[in-house]
Design an enzyme around this catalytic site. Structure first.
Site, PDB file in Angstrom:
ATOM      1  CB  SER A   1     -63.636 -79.443 -72.586  1.00 26.28           C
ATOM      2  OG  SER A   1     -64.665 -78.567 -72.755  1.00 26.28           O
TER       3      SER A   1
ATOM      4  CE  LYS B   1     -67.139 -80.395 -77.408  1.00 27.84           C
ATOM      5  NZ  LYS B   1     -67.947 -80.244 -76.282  1.00 27.84           N
TER       6      LYS B   1
ATOM      7  CD1 TRP C   1     -70.645 -74.920 -72.282  1.00 32.26           C
ATOM      8  CD2 TRP C   1     -72.788 -74.240 -72.492  1.00 32.26           C
ATOM      9  NE1 TRP C   1     -70.713 -74.452 -73.494  1.00 32.26           N
ATOM     10  CE2 TRP C   1     -71.989 -73.719 -73.564  1.00 32.26           C
ATOM     11  CE3 TRP C   1     -74.139 -73.883 -72.243  1.00 32.26           C
ATOM     12  CZ2 TRP C   1     -72.575 -73.329 -74.472  1.00 32.26           C
ATOM     13  CZ3 TRP C   1     -74.539 -72.817 -73.254  1.00 32.26           C
ATOM     14  CH2 TRP C   1     -73.879 -72.634 -74.461  1.00 32.26           C
TER      15      TRP C   1
ATOM     16  CG  HIS D   1     -65.811 -77.051 -68.202  1.00 31.51           C
ATOM     17  ND1 HIS D   1     -66.297 -78.138 -68.546  1.00 31.51           N
ATOM     18  CD2 HIS D   1     -64.771 -76.320 -69.188  1.00 31.51           C
ATOM     19  CE1 HIS D   1     -65.846 -78.283 -69.731  1.00 31.51           C
ATOM     20  NE2 HIS D   1     -65.091 -77.304 -70.172  1.00 31.51           N
TER      21      HIS D   1
END
Ligand code: GTR
Length: 410
Positions: free
Chosen positions: A247, A251, A338, A388
């Protein structure tokens, strides 16, 4: 006002991605040399300037110290070292507490997965011998593990399902991890006590310029400092350190992997918007919503694209390309809309021409694969059932992928 997220594939619309193999002056990239000397540096510069921000050039002293060693970690199958990495001095700087697990029985230097954790090293396993992280932390939904922005005893082991340590150790790998908030707390004022405060600014009132680094770049910087430590440790195989992140930390792992070619493999788990999913696809989290919800994550310039992703000079297939020719693994989750799972896959797909320059094949499939069907050569990909998260299934694929590339037989 933030427009509500689109989850309808038929409404994604048309978009044109920037051509990874065309330089800013219009010249074409024909070979590895054009890529390495011209286009890659150009893309790195654009990602720094327009997306993540440029890390401060200030040099600081980095020192490390092994604080404790547990020879009988994980029921005796591993040795766990707690290492303090002091960045910028013991009293005024930032201290990264790195946990390093190595298989007890190893005859040669060990390949290691390095990644930040969300809740402190003590959250990886329920062991009293790991100091409770005392820094600022986001409160947890259970209202028990983190209270008043501080970890409680209850949080020991709360992140253990995301780090199947036994499995990883048994496959012959080590794990190195630190709490991302050691580098900078994850809130808009976090920089004041974090590395951005130490490195770039003198006064609290100092403003960041449009291209100055945001928190994600700061966490990436921390990953690179942990890597400095790992490559200097003779027990670690310096050519086999993989960076992994989930998540927001995915990044950070991607940006660290793009910047620092010492990372042998880069693994992005559900990294989504501002990570590996294509910014131009109108699906799930948008640039505007990520910038408004997390104003401290990206550089000021990224806000220019809140309503105009199509004007961003780069897109995330180029972030994926910056990892080439090193292996890249992208994992998505079916319920994680998402993060735009298809956009995560497509970034890998559209990075293939750059891998091809190096004679490497990418995903090995033309279409988005069905759930629980891992694919890929030099770019690995799966979408698994579920939400997620990071699961044992994800790790099984990462381990298989890394073992294949490192030629480790299981
Ligand atoms: C969400 C954010 C995502 C992702 C996620 C996480 O709220 O919108 O981009 O980073 O947090 O880190 O869990």
């Amino acid at each position: 006002m933030i427009e509500s997220a689109n989850y309808d594939e038929s409404k994604v619309g048309d978009y044109t991605l920037p051509n990874s193999l065309k330089c800013e002056d219009g010249t074409q990239v024909f070979d590895v040399s054009d890529w390495v000397t011209k286009r890659r540096p150009e893309l790195l510069e654009m990602f720094a300037r327009e997306v993540y921000g440029r890390a401060s050039g200030n040099q600081i002293v980095i020192e490390s110290e092994v604080v404790s060693t547990d020879e009988e970690a994980l029921d005796g199958i591993a040795v766990r070292y707690e290492i303090a990495i002091f960045c910028g001095g013991k009293s005024n700087g930032v201290r990264i507490d790195l946990s390093l697990y190595l298989p007890k029985a190893h005859s040669k230097p060990v390949p290691v997965f390095l990644g930040c954790n969300f809740n402190g090293n003590h959250a990886l396993e329920n062991s009293q011998s790991i100091p409770l992280n005392t820094r600022w932390m986001r409160n947890t939904a259970d209202e028990k593990s983190v209270v008043g922005n501080r970890a409680t005893e209850f949080s020991r082991g709360c992140e253990s399902t995301r780090w199947p340590l036994q499995l990883i150790i048994e496959k012959g790998f080590g794990v190195a991890t630190f709490y991302y908030g050691d580098v900078e707390a994850d809130h808009p004022d976090g920089w004041k006590d974090g590395i951005r405060g130490v490195l770039s600014l003198n006064e609290e009132s100092t403003q960041f310029n449009g291209e100055d680094w945001g928190a994600i770049a700061a966490w990436s910087w921390g990953l690179c400092r942990a890597l400095d430590y790992l490559v200097a440790n003779p027990a670690v195989d310096e050519e086999k350190v993989s960076v992994i992140g989930h998540s927001r930390l995915g990044k950070a792992a991607l940006w660290a992997g793009a910047l620092d070619e010492r990372f042998a493999i880069v693994i992005s788990n559900n990294s989504g918007a501002g990570g590996i999913s294509l910014a131009r696809r109108n699906f799930g989290e948008s640039i505007q919503s990520i910038n408004e919800n997390f104003p401290h994550w990206f550089c000021g310039n990224y806000k220019k694209y809140n309503n105009s992703a199509e004007t961003l000079p780069v897109d995330m297939h180029e972030l994926a390309s910056l990892i080439a020719p090193r292996p890249l693994y992208i994992s998505s989750a079916q319920e994680d809309l998402w993060a735009d799972p298809k956009g995560e896959f497509l970034a890998g797909k559209y990075a293939e021409p750059v891998y091809a320059l190096f004679g490497k094949s990418g995903l090995g499939v033309a279409e988005w694969p069905p759930v629980n069907h891992p694919v890929g050569e030099c770019i690995g990909y799966h979408i698994r059932t579920g939400k997620h998260d990071v699961t044992t299934y994800d790790w099984q694929q990462f381990l298989r992928f890394a073992s294949r590339h490192f030629r480790i037989t299981q």
